[in-house]
Design a protein around this motif. Structure first.
Motif, short mmCIF file in Angstrom:
data_model
loop_
_atom_site.label_atom_id
_atom_site.label_comp_id
_atom_site.label_asym_id
_atom_site.label_seq_id
_atom_site.Cartn_x
_atom_site.Cartn_y
_atom_site.Cartn_z
N PHE A 155 -10.99 58.79 33.42
CA PHE A 155 -12.44 58.97 33.48
C PHE A 155 -13.18 57.69 33.12
O PHE A 155 -12.64 56.80 32.44
CB PHE A 155 -12.92 60.15 32.61
N THR A 156 -14.39 57.60 33.62
CA THR A 156 -15.32 56.56 33.16
C THR A 156 -16.50 57.30 32.53
O THR A 156 -16.77 58.46 32.85
CB THR A 156 -15.85 55.67 34.31
N ASP A 157 -17.20 56.61 31.63
CA ASP A 157 -18.39 57.24 31.06
C ASP A 157 -19.33 56.20 30.46
O ASP A 157 -18.90 55.11 30.08
CB ASP A 157 -18.00 58.25 29.96
N TYR A 158 -20.60 56.58 30.44
CA TYR A 158 -21.57 55.79 29.68
C TYR A 158 -21.16 55.91 28.21
O TYR A 158 -20.96 57.02 27.72
CB TYR A 158 -22.98 56.36 29.86
N CYS A 159 -21.04 54.76 27.55
CA CYS A 159 -20.67 54.74 26.14
C CYS A 159 -21.74 53.98 25.37
O CYS A 159 -22.79 53.63 25.93
CB CYS A 159 -19.31 54.06 25.97
N CYS A 160 -21.48 53.75 24.09
CA CYS A 160 -22.48 53.06 23.26
C CYS A 160 -21.78 52.15 22.27
O CYS A 160 -20.57 52.27 22.06
CB CYS A 160 -23.33 54.09 22.52
N SER A 161 -22.56 51.25 21.68
CA SER A 161 -22.03 50.47 20.55
C SER A 161 -22.17 51.36 19.31
O SER A 161 -22.93 52.33 19.33
CB SER A 161 -22.86 49.19 20.39
N PRO A 162 -21.44 51.01 18.23
CA PRO A 162 -21.65 51.79 17.01
C PRO A 162 -23.11 51.65 16.55
O PRO A 162 -23.70 50.59 16.74
CB PRO A 162 -20.70 51.14 16.00
N PRO A 163 -23.71 52.71 15.96
CA PRO A 163 -25.07 52.59 15.44
C PRO A 163 -25.13 51.52 14.34
O PRO A 163 -24.07 51.19 13.80
CB PRO A 163 -25.39 53.98 14.89
N PRO A 164 -26.28 50.97 13.97
CA PRO A 164 -27.60 51.39 14.44
C PRO A 164 -27.93 50.86 15.83
O PRO A 164 -27.45 49.79 16.22
CB PRO A 164 -28.53 50.77 13.40
#
Ligand SMILES: C[S@@+](CC[C@H](N)C(=O)[O-])C[C@H]1O[C@@H](n2cnc3c(N)ncnc32)[C@H](O)[C@@H]1O
Length: 259
Positions: A155-164
């Protein structure tokens, strides 16, 4: 959204995936595709699964069916293609008719979280869907159960950096109702579900390259100035978020080694 925070069909159909907005996205991604990189990227990823002709694959969150069509027509795979959005499924039925869909594709409106299959699939493929699902542990446990031993999950997915995160990104994620994870979080989640992770890649640079090509394509589209302006600003914002660093794009390949 349901009480657990997962997107529901009415939430998707009245929000991000109205019939009009789906078809606007499709203008940019290419016929029957609504995910980064369109057909060329899908082709690469399907090859990566290295499945044999006649194997049975689940396309979880198939959208307009472009990948399912490619799996069946080019790779000889049998495909169960499911999507939660009624608008997507209705349009996918049209697209598969227009593309002269092979008889080996079954298209159905269904929620990934409700899949009730055990050791059924040789592969599960999903493109940029899981961002809509809050209950990730449940999701990966359902998918693990649905795969045969030695079956692959890609799978592929929109991910994020760790917060903040910066305020613009936080507002975007909240307004969309997304449930983003870091690439490392996803790796841990799929391992916890019992998969052996083959790769967990941050492909944000490729995402930016795809998005820049798609932005160029917007200028060539036959669409109203209003639609073009809307798409242009969507794509510019997406490229900006990825360049700033909070928005990431992940690609994952895992195998089910045990029951
Ligand atoms: C960005 S689109 C990608 C569509 C398709 N995978 C593609 O590559 O063109 C995300 C899709 O996920 C679907 N989706 C969201 N939540 C879902 C769920 N719980 N079960 C099945 N599909 C879901 C949406 O309706 C939408 O079609």
């Amino acid at each position: 959204m349901d009480r657990n925070g997962n997107a529901t069909a009415p939430f998707l159909d009245a929000g991000q995936y109205t019939a009009d907005s789906i078809q606007d996205y499709e203008l940019v991604y290419g016929k029957a595709f609504v995910s980064p990189g369109g057909k060329a990227c899908a082709d690469d990823l399907i090859q990566k699964m290295a499945l044999a002709a006649d194997d049975l694959v689940l396309d979880a969150g198939c959208g307009l069916g472009g990948s399912a069509f490619l799996m069946a027509s080019k790779f000889g795979l049998r495909v169960d293609a499911i999507d939660l959005s009624e608008n997507m499924i209705a349009l996918a039925q049209n697209r598969l008719r227009e593309l002269d869909c092979p008889k080996t594709i079954q298209l159905k409106q269904e929620d990934c979280l409700q899949i009730d299959a055990e050791q059924k699939y040789n592969g599960i493929y999903s493109r940029d869907v899981f961002l809509h699902i809050a209950e990730k542990q449940k999701l990966f446990s359902v998918l693990h159960r649905a795969l045969k031993v030695t079956g692959k999950l890609l799978f592929t997915d929109y991910c994020c950096s760790p917060p903040p995160w910066d305020e613009t990104f936080s507002t975007y994620v909240e307004n969309r109702g997304y449930h983003l994870r870091t690439v490392a979080d996803y790796r841990a989640l799929i391992e916890q579900a019992g998969f052996q992770v083959i790769e967990a890649l941050d492909r944000t640079e490729d995402f930016i390259n795809f998005s820049e090509q798609e932005l160029d394509r917007i200028e060539t589209l036959t669409a109203t100035p209003f639609v073009k302006q809307h798409l242009r600003s969507d794509w510019r914002a997406k490229i900006h978020r990825a360049r700033e660093g909070n928005q990431r794009w992940g690609q994952f390949l895992a195998i089910k080694n045990t029951q």
